[in-house]
Design an enzyme around this catalytic site. Structure first.
Site, PDB file in Angstrom:
ATOM      1  N   LYS A  52       0.834  -1.037   0.141  1.00  0.00           N
ATOM      2  CA  LYS A  52      -0.201  -0.187  -0.035  1.00  0.00           C
ATOM      3  C   LYS A  52       0.923   1.214  -0.089  1.00  0.00           C
ATOM      4  O   LYS A  52       0.707   2.024  -0.563  1.00  0.00           O
ATOM      5  CB  LYS A  52      -0.884  -0.147   0.982  1.00  0.00           C
ATOM      6  CG  LYS A  52      -2.029  -0.903   0.984  1.00  0.00           C
ATOM      7  CD  LYS A  52      -2.759  -1.407   2.259  1.00  0.00           C
ATOM      8  CE  LYS A  52      -3.657  -2.570   2.159  1.00  0.00           C
ATOM      9  NZ  LYS A  52      -4.506  -3.059   3.321  1.00  0.00           N
ATOM     10  N   GLN A  96      -4.767  -1.948   9.232  1.00  0.00           N
ATOM     11  CA  GLN A  96      -4.736  -3.217   8.780  1.00  0.00           C
ATOM     12  C   GLN A  96      -5.080  -4.204   9.661  1.00  0.00           C
ATOM     13  O   GLN A  96      -4.879  -4.392  10.653  1.00  0.00           O
ATOM     14  CB  GLN A  96      -3.120  -3.419   8.480  1.00  0.00           C
ATOM     15  CG  GLN A  96      -2.786  -4.748   7.644  1.00  0.00           C
ATOM     16  CD  GLN A  96      -3.376  -4.640   6.366  1.00  0.00           C
ATOM     17  OE1 GLN A  96      -3.237  -3.821   5.435  1.00  0.00           O
ATOM     18  NE2 GLN A  96      -4.085  -5.814   6.022  1.00  0.00           N
ATOM     19  N   ASP A 119     -11.224   2.643   3.992  1.00  0.00           N
ATOM     20  CA  ASP A 119     -11.777   1.386   3.694  1.00  0.00           C
ATOM     21  C   ASP A 119     -13.236   1.203   3.524  1.00  0.00           C
ATOM     22  O   ASP A 119     -13.802   0.111   3.340  1.00  0.00           O
ATOM     23  CB  ASP A 119     -11.304   0.464   4.995  1.00  0.00           C
ATOM     24  CG  ASP A 119     -10.205  -0.482   4.588  1.00  0.00           C
ATOM     25  OD1 ASP A 119      -9.841  -0.660   3.270  1.00  0.00           O
ATOM     26  OD2 ASP A 119      -9.203  -0.768   5.456  1.00  0.00           O
TER      27      ASP A 119
END
Ligand code: NDP
Length: 283
Positions: A52, A96, A119
């Site tokens: 990422k 994460q 997200d």
């Protein structure tokens, strides 16, 4: 033989578009920023976070990796989220997953400001998706929609079957297909005679986490088959939820694993960071 939907190529094209938009923003003195928070030393998570960070750099997005030790408390993590929520350099925050078991994931995800929730896991953002007025789309389902669109596949009026009902993939996937005017059926582990449902699908999206589970005989001739699954075989190789060999004999279009949906997921994270930056500079 099915036509391959090349996720790697579509991701490259989309990232090039994003890079152009970032360059344009920079001429106005705006640099979109992403913070990726990782707690502990899960090797798979470390790879995802590195990827990422690298992808951000490639398109000109500023990114920070915040690596916190395994023994970090929930309070310490929430304090970090709070700090990032207030940062003017950071437009998007991603935590994460999975988190160490002593930390409540829900508490943490809900602490991210909805306008930085790249997200799209915050209940405000899931609610907005549900009512068809989203700011951010969850990365994997959004990536699938871009792949369909860029392959010239119209969802409108099609019979769409989603296998899997997770909050991350299956449910939002169904919502996005519905928003695109598909007729949507969602299947799960309690679905009776799964094959009879999947065989009716014009567009079949599979996200169950079971290697090579969907076989060619479960697929309608000419269907579009999107394989979200990512499973490690015993020999270490990555494989999807769809048995590619038999499925590609029946499908009209199919995504491979690797090189299908996977590369699109990070691409949509970059897109969401840009969206967050736009939200912050509109004010
Ligand atoms: P979850 O484990 O959260 O959900 C799995 C879903 O599949 C559940 O809804 C479950 O049903 C259903 N399911 C399991 N077994 C069967 C079965 N035999 N028949 C029908 N349905 C079944 O997984 P995720 O949604 O998080 O991930 C799914 C897959 O996608 C995984 O392989 C994951 O690695 C991959 N993935 C890939 C991404 C990418 O970027 N390419 C991103 C995210 C995930 P029930 O609800 O009844 O238990």
């Amino acid at each position: 033989m099915a036509q391959i939907i090349d996720g790697k190529l579509i991701a490259q094209q989309t990232r090039a578009e994003i890079a152009e938009e970032v360059a344009q923003l920079k001429t106005q003195g705006i640099t979109p920023g992403l913070a990726v928070v990782i707690v502990g030393e899960n090797p798979a998570s470390q790879v995802y976070v590195r990827n990422k960070h690298k992808a951000c750099g490639e398109v000109g997005i500023y990114s920070e990796v915040i690596a916190m030790p395994e023994q970090t408390t929930e309070e310490e993590l929430l304090a970090k989220i709070d700090e990032l929520n207030g940062s003017t350099e950071i437009d998007g925050i991603l935590v994460q997953l999975p988190l160490p078991t002593h930390i409540n994931e829900e508490h943490v995800l809900n602490a991210i400001k909805p306008d930085k929730d790249v997200d799209a896991f915050h209940p405000i953002n899931t609610g907005k998706i549900m009512i068809g007025n989203p700011d951010f789309l969850p990365c994997t389902p959004a990536g699938v929609m871009v792949m369909l669109q860029k392959s010239g596949i119209d969802v409108c009026g099609k019979n769409c079957v989603v296998v899997g009902r997770s909050n991350i993939v299956g449910k939002p996937m169904a919502m996005l297909l519905l928003a695109a005017n598909g007729t949507v059926t969602v299947c799960h582990s309690r679905t009776k005679d799964l094959a009879s449902v999947t065989r009716e699908a014009d567009i079949l999206v599979v996200a169950i986490g079971r290697a090579d589970f969907i076989t060619g005989d479960m697929i309608k001739e000419g269907a579009v088959v999107i394989d979200v699954g990512m499973n490690r075989r015993e020999d270490g190789k990555l494989t999807g939820d769809v048995d590619f060999a038999s499925a590609s004999e029946r499908a009209g279009y199919i995504t491979p694993v690797p090189g299908g949906v996977g590369p699109m997921t990070i691409t949509m994270l970059l897109r969401n960071t840009l969206t967050a930056s736009a939200l912050h500079h509109k004010r």
